[in-house]
Design a protein around this motif. Structure first.
Motif, PDB file in Angstrom:
ATOM      1  N   TYR A 191       2.334  28.431 -13.400  1.00  0.00           N
ATOM      2  CA  TYR A 191       2.107  29.790 -12.913  1.00  0.00           C
ATOM      3  C   TYR A 191       1.908  29.791 -11.393  1.00  0.00           C
ATOM      4  O   TYR A 191       2.553  30.564 -10.681  1.00  0.00           O
ATOM      5  N   ARG A 195      12.559  35.171 -20.904  1.00  0.00           N
ATOM      6  CA  ARG A 195      12.975  34.814 -19.553  1.00  0.00           C
ATOM      7  C   ARG A 195      13.979  33.667 -19.562  1.00  0.00           C
ATOM      8  O   ARG A 195      14.458  33.276 -18.495  1.00  0.00           O
ATOM      9  N   GLU A 235       6.742  28.908 -11.233  1.00  0.00           N
ATOM     10  CA  GLU A 235       7.718  28.376 -12.198  1.00  0.00           C
ATOM     11  C   GLU A 235       7.458  28.976 -13.569  1.00  0.00           C
ATOM     12  O   GLU A 235       6.389  29.525 -13.829  1.00  0.00           O
ATOM     13  N   LEU A 290      -0.831  35.689 -19.713  1.00  0.00           N
ATOM     14  CA  LEU A 290      -1.076  34.378 -19.094  1.00  0.00           C
ATOM     15  C   LEU A 290      -2.174  34.471 -18.041  1.00  0.00           C
ATOM     16  O   LEU A 290      -3.043  33.595 -17.968  1.00  0.00           O
ATOM     17  N   ARG A 291      -2.166  35.545 -17.246  1.00  0.00           N
ATOM     18  CA  ARG A 291      -3.222  35.708 -16.237  1.00  0.00           C
ATOM     19  C   ARG A 291      -4.589  35.773 -16.909  1.00  0.00           C
ATOM     20  O   ARG A 291      -5.555  35.206 -16.431  1.00  0.00           O
ATOM     21  N   VAL A 328       6.416  28.972 -17.312  1.00  0.00           N
ATOM     22  CA  VAL A 328       5.565  28.232 -18.230  1.00  0.00           C
ATOM     23  C   VAL A 328       6.490  27.752 -19.368  1.00  0.00           C
ATOM     24  O   VAL A 328       7.403  28.493 -19.758  1.00  0.00           O
ATOM     25  N   GLN A 344      14.135  31.333 -25.124  1.00  0.00           N
ATOM     26  CA  GLN A 344      13.142  32.338 -25.531  1.00  0.00           C
ATOM     27  C   GLN A 344      13.801  33.493 -26.280  1.00  0.00           C
ATOM     28  O   GLN A 344      13.252  34.025 -27.248  1.00  0.00           O
ATOM     29  N   GLY A 347       8.653  41.050 -19.418  1.00  0.00           N
ATOM     30  CA  GLY A 347       8.541  39.688 -18.877  1.00  0.00           C
ATOM     31  C   GLY A 347       8.868  38.611 -19.901  1.00  0.00           C
ATOM     32  O   GLY A 347       8.694  37.430 -19.634  1.00  0.00           O
ATOM     33  N   ARG A 350      -2.198  38.760  -6.157  1.00  0.00           N
ATOM     34  CA  ARG A 350      -1.935  37.787  -7.208  1.00  0.00           C
ATOM     35  C   ARG A 350      -1.769  36.397  -6.610  1.00  0.00           C
ATOM     36  O   ARG A 350      -1.178  36.252  -5.558  1.00  0.00           O
ATOM     37  N   THR A 376       3.895  39.255 -20.995  1.00  0.00           N
ATOM     38  CA  THR A 376       3.479  37.854 -21.081  1.00  0.00           C
ATOM     39  C   THR A 376       2.790  37.395 -19.788  1.00  0.00           C
ATOM     40  O   THR A 376       1.880  36.573 -19.846  1.00  0.00           O
TER      41      THR A 376
HETATM   42  P1  AMP Z   1       5.074  38.232 -14.368  1.00  0.00           P
HETATM   43  O1  AMP Z   1       3.740  38.886 -14.270  1.00  0.00           O
HETATM   44  O2  AMP Z   1       5.874  38.699 -15.528  1.00  0.00           O
HETATM   45  O3  AMP Z   1       5.845  38.266 -13.077  1.00  0.00           O
HETATM   46  O4  AMP Z   1       4.799  36.674 -14.670  1.00  0.00           O
HETATM   47  C1  AMP Z   1       4.043  35.878 -13.763  1.00  0.00           C
HETATM   48  C2  AMP Z   1       4.221  34.394 -14.075  1.00  0.00           C
HETATM   49  O5  AMP Z   1       3.825  34.125 -15.438  1.00  0.00           O
HETATM   50  C3  AMP Z   1       5.646  33.876 -13.997  1.00  0.00           C
HETATM   51  O6  AMP Z   1       6.016  33.529 -12.672  1.00  0.00           O
HETATM   52  C4  AMP Z   1       5.579  32.664 -14.916  1.00  0.00           C
HETATM   53  O7  AMP Z   1       4.908  31.585 -14.286  1.00  0.00           O
HETATM   54  C5  AMP Z   1       4.669  33.159 -16.025  1.00  0.00           C
HETATM   55  N1  AMP Z   1       5.420  33.823 -17.132  1.00  0.00           N
HETATM   56  C6  AMP Z   1       5.334  35.124 -17.531  1.00  0.00           C
HETATM   57  N2  AMP Z   1       6.153  35.385 -18.558  1.00  0.00           N
HETATM   58  C7  AMP Z   1       6.789  34.207 -18.833  1.00  0.00           C
HETATM   59  C8  AMP Z   1       7.773  33.815 -19.767  1.00  0.00           C
HETATM   60  N3  AMP Z   1       8.307  34.697 -20.642  1.00  0.00           N
HETATM   61  N4  AMP Z   1       8.176  32.514 -19.756  1.00  0.00           N
HETATM   62  C9  AMP Z   1       7.679  31.627 -18.895  1.00  0.00           C
HETATM   63  N5  AMP Z   1       6.756  31.935 -17.963  1.00  0.00           N
HETATM   64  C10 AMP Z   1       6.308  33.206 -17.929  1.00  0.00           C
END
Ligand code: AMP
Length: 187
Positions: free
Chosen positions: A53, A88, A57, A35-36, A59, A92, A85, A133, A31
């Motif tokens: 992001y 979380r 925090e 999101l990225r 999302v 969810q 990911g 990042r 995820t």
């Molecule tokens: P990650 O690459 O998995 O460390 O995710 C990077 C950022 O994306 C996190 O710090 C959150 O802001 C957002 N994110 C990723 N996955 C989730 C999720 N399952 N729920 C909420 N935010 C998420």
């Protein structure tokens, strides 16, 4: 194979998930990566997610759950998936259970990557130089670890109670971790 890789940021889930998904021909669903991409493309979802992001925090659940629900419908996920990911939060995890139930499926395992806090800080700081990042600044790294401890760690008990949880050491060589993951998945 329908599994979740769970662990703090910097635990090495992504590396293992990517490799194992390729090997087993299942979908690697990260995820954070999704999101990225949404943020980079400036989609409506990306614009809504960006402020959270950037601060490290989470999302909001509704956004991420909606995104995941659509992703699970893509045909490649029908053969199985590794969630990296997600979930979380408990909300969810409950949403995931419902999504899978609607598809007539359930999770096989949740693999928990165990890494000590000093090691995580070391890795996240080192990663900053390599990946650059937006959310790898000192302040956000600390915030992400805090968010993990308060919002994500309760999932350990949630999945332990459902007899889904298996722990693997997330420290040591990539090879050793790879072996532990395979053993945890029982094949
Ligand atoms: P990650 O690459 O998995 O460390 O995710 C990077 C950022 O994306 C996190 O710090 C959150 O802001 C957002 N994110 C990723 N996955 C989730 C999720 N399952 N729920 C909420 N935010 C998420």
């Amino acid at each position: 194979m329908r599994v979740v890789f769970l662990g703090p940021p910097g635990a090495g889930k992504g590396t293992q998930a990517r490799e194992l998904a390729r090997e087993r021909s299942v979908a690697h669903i990260a995820t954070g990566d999704m999101l990225r991409e949404a943020i980079a493309n400036g989609t409506a979802l990306g614009r809504q997610a960006k402020t959270y992001y950037d601060r490290g925090e989470l999302v909001p659940d509704a956004l991420v759950v909606g995104m995941l629900g659509e992703r699970l419908q893509v045909p490649d996920a029908a053969h199985g998936f590794i969630l990296d990911g997600f979930p979380r939060t408990i909300a969810q995890a409950e949403a995931l259970e419902r999504l899978l139930k609607d598809l007539g499926r359930e999770l096989d395992r949740v693999v928990f990557f165990e890494v000590s806090e000093p090691e995580l800080l070391r890795r996240l700081t080192a990663r900053r130089a390599v990946e650059q990042r937006a959310d790898d600044t000192d302040e956000t790294v600390k915030n992400r670890l805090h968010v993990y401890a308060t919002q994500t760690e309760p999932l350990l008990e949630y999945y332990r109670n459902r007899s889904r949880l298996v722990a693997v050491p997330g420290e040591g060589s990539i090879d050793a971790i790879r072996g532990a993951v395979r053993q945890a998945l029982g094949r």
